[in-house]
Design an enzyme around this catalytic site. Structure first.
Site, PDB file in Angstrom:
ATOM      1  N   VAL A  10      10.793  24.076  35.436  1.00 32.09           N
ATOM      2  CA  VAL A  10      10.686  23.241  36.644  1.00 32.09           C
ATOM      3  C   VAL A  10       9.576  23.783  37.554  1.00 32.09           C
ATOM      4  O   VAL A  10       8.781  23.025  38.110  1.00 32.09           O
ATOM      5  CB  VAL A  10      12.033  23.181  37.404  1.00 32.09           C
ATOM      6  N   THR A 137      17.499  11.939  41.541  1.00 29.17           N
ATOM      7  CA  THR A 137      18.109  10.805  42.244  1.00 29.17           C
ATOM      8  C   THR A 137      18.563  11.255  43.632  1.00 29.17           C
ATOM      9  O   THR A 137      19.380  12.172  43.726  1.00 29.17           O
ATOM     10  CB  THR A 137      19.312  10.296  41.415  1.00 29.17           C
ATOM     11  N   GLU A 190      21.501  24.850  31.466  1.00 28.85           N
ATOM     12  CA  GLU A 190      21.150  26.022  32.277  1.00 28.85           C
ATOM     13  C   GLU A 190      20.785  27.172  31.336  1.00 28.85           C
ATOM     14  O   GLU A 190      21.259  27.203  30.185  1.00 28.85           O
ATOM     15  CB  GLU A 190      22.353  26.442  33.131  1.00 28.85           C
ATOM     16  N   ASP A 201      28.329  24.448  37.021  1.00 35.29           N
ATOM     17  CA  ASP A 201      27.211  23.645  37.557  1.00 35.29           C
ATOM     18  C   ASP A 201      27.717  22.371  38.260  1.00 35.29           C
ATOM     19  O   ASP A 201      27.402  22.161  39.438  1.00 35.29           O
ATOM     20  CB  ASP A 201      26.225  23.322  36.415  1.00 35.29           C
ATOM     21  N   LYS A 205      27.733  21.450  42.398  1.00 36.84           N
ATOM     22  CA  LYS A 205      27.201  20.193  42.952  1.00 36.84           C
ATOM     23  C   LYS A 205      28.257  19.490  43.804  1.00 36.84           C
ATOM     24  O   LYS A 205      27.950  18.924  44.863  1.00 36.84           O
ATOM     25  CB  LYS A 205      26.731  19.286  41.817  1.00 36.84           C
ATOM     26  N   GLY A 286      16.221  17.121  34.286  1.00 34.33           N
ATOM     27  CA  GLY A 286      14.868  16.925  33.759  1.00 34.33           C
ATOM     28  C   GLY A 286      13.858  17.657  34.626  1.00 34.33           C
ATOM     29  O   GLY A 286      14.009  17.709  35.840  1.00 34.33           O
TER      30      GLY A 286
HETATM   31  N1  HSE Z   1      22.088  21.912  33.790  1.00 32.65           N
HETATM   32  C1  HSE Z   1      22.033  20.879  34.783  1.00 32.65           C
HETATM   33  C2  HSE Z   1      22.640  19.607  34.226  1.00 32.65           C
HETATM   34  C3  HSE Z   1      20.604  20.675  35.179  1.00 32.65           C
HETATM   35  O1  HSE Z   1      22.873  19.556  33.024  1.00 32.65           O
HETATM   36  O2  HSE Z   1      22.906  18.666  34.968  1.00 32.65           O
HETATM   37  C4  HSE Z   1      20.419  19.814  36.399  1.00 32.65           C
HETATM   38  O3  HSE Z   1      21.128  20.306  37.500  1.00 32.65           O
END
Ligand code: HSE
Length: 304
Positions: A10, A137, A190, A201, A205, A286
């Protein structure tokens, strides 16, 4: 000028797009092996040289001069963090944010760990974190547009890699292990795949979403069960009940016509508010998608 903290997939895509699409420059680039800086910013040719170096070798690149983070903070206005998440301590990113924010710099981040572990402390107008949730998004922008409208519940598919894996298994008949390998090759898992496959993950979020809506959830408040193929159509579902104070991430079988049923790396989130039912769908992982959102936040940060 920008201090780029992290120079993996990234980070490199961000550097390319920054020079292609804006007149802005990087003044420092740091990776796991240290960093380089240049007071007037790196020229485009110098960034091209940096893009060729192996991971972890920025300090030895011979581009600019080797620098400490404090030296770099003296010459930059915005810190962009694309370093891997550390869900134990959020370091080294958390200390960097503290130093940058206390000097009046802005921080733009795609790294979920500092926010998942210390959202309240960091909730600050100079911190921009749209890239932490749903990658390309802009869900965070939408959530910030809700108050004083009350959100009651959020339900979503927030992890692109596990959604890709489940889609390959149940739509395309690919074995689970092979689908995980594919997600690795695509660069959407990840660096430590357990963060996706065991739900840390998407839980992070969910914590970021909850706190953005004003609800002080912590990572330990999210009940997590590891991803498991339960049959068609298994999806790794994140659920937040703001009224009951409950949050969870677990594999569930969705009805095929469930509005949040999306395939491959797509994410979907349904937000039920006191007056509305909002559905957002879009890519959730992505390199290019994440880098473009980081650029949008960088431009916002520079406008103040
Ligand atoms: N590893 C994370 C996913 C990457 O699969 O959503 C994006 O946050």
């Amino acid at each position: 000028m920008i201090l780029l903290f992290g120079f993996g997939g990234v980070g490199r895509t961000y550097a390319e797009l920054l020079y292609e699409r804006t007149g802005l420059r990087l003044c420092a680039v740091f990776d796991s092996g240290g960093g380089v800086a240049k007071k007037d910013g790196f020229a485009s040719d110098e960034v091209k040289q940096l893009l060729k170096i192996p991971r972890g070798a920025a300090a030895k690149s011979g581009v600019g001069r080797a620098a400490t983070l404090d030296e770099a903070l003296d010459i930059c206005q915005v810190v962009v963090d694309v370093s891997p998440p550390n869900y134990e301590t959020a370091e080294p990113a958390l200390s960097l944010y503290r130093r940058a924010l206390s000097r009046g710099l802005a921080v733009v981040t795609a790294n979920k760990a500092p926010l998942a572990l210390a959202f309240r402390e960091l909730a600050h107008r100079r911190l921009y974190y749209k890239a932490t949730v749903m990658a390309g998004t802009p869900l965070v922008d939408l959530l910030m547009g809700l108050p004083p409208q009350k959100a009651l519940r959020v339900r979503g598919i927030l992890n692109g890699s596990t959604n890709y894996v489940m889609t390959r298994v149940y739509k395309d008949g690919v074995p689970f292990e092979k689908a995980v390998e594919e997600a690795k090759e695509l660069g959407i898992l990840e660096p430590d795949p357990r963060l996706d496959l065991e739900g840390l993950d998407p839980a992070a979020k969910l914590v970021i979403i909850a706190n953005t809506l004003g609800a002080p959830f912590a990572l330990r408040d999210v009940v997590r069960r590891p991803l498991a193929p339960l049959g068609p159509v298994t999806r790794y579902l994140a659920t937040l009940d703001l009224e009951a104070g409950r949050a969870s991430v677990e594999p569930v079988r969705l009805a095929p016509d469930d509005p949040i049923h999306v395939d491959y790396t797509m994410n979907a989130v349904e937000i039920v508010t006191e007056v509305n039912n909002i559905l957002v769908k879009g890519k959730g992982a992505g390199r290019r998608e994440t880098a473009l959102v980081l650029l949008n936040d960088t431009l916002k940060a520079l406008r103040g």
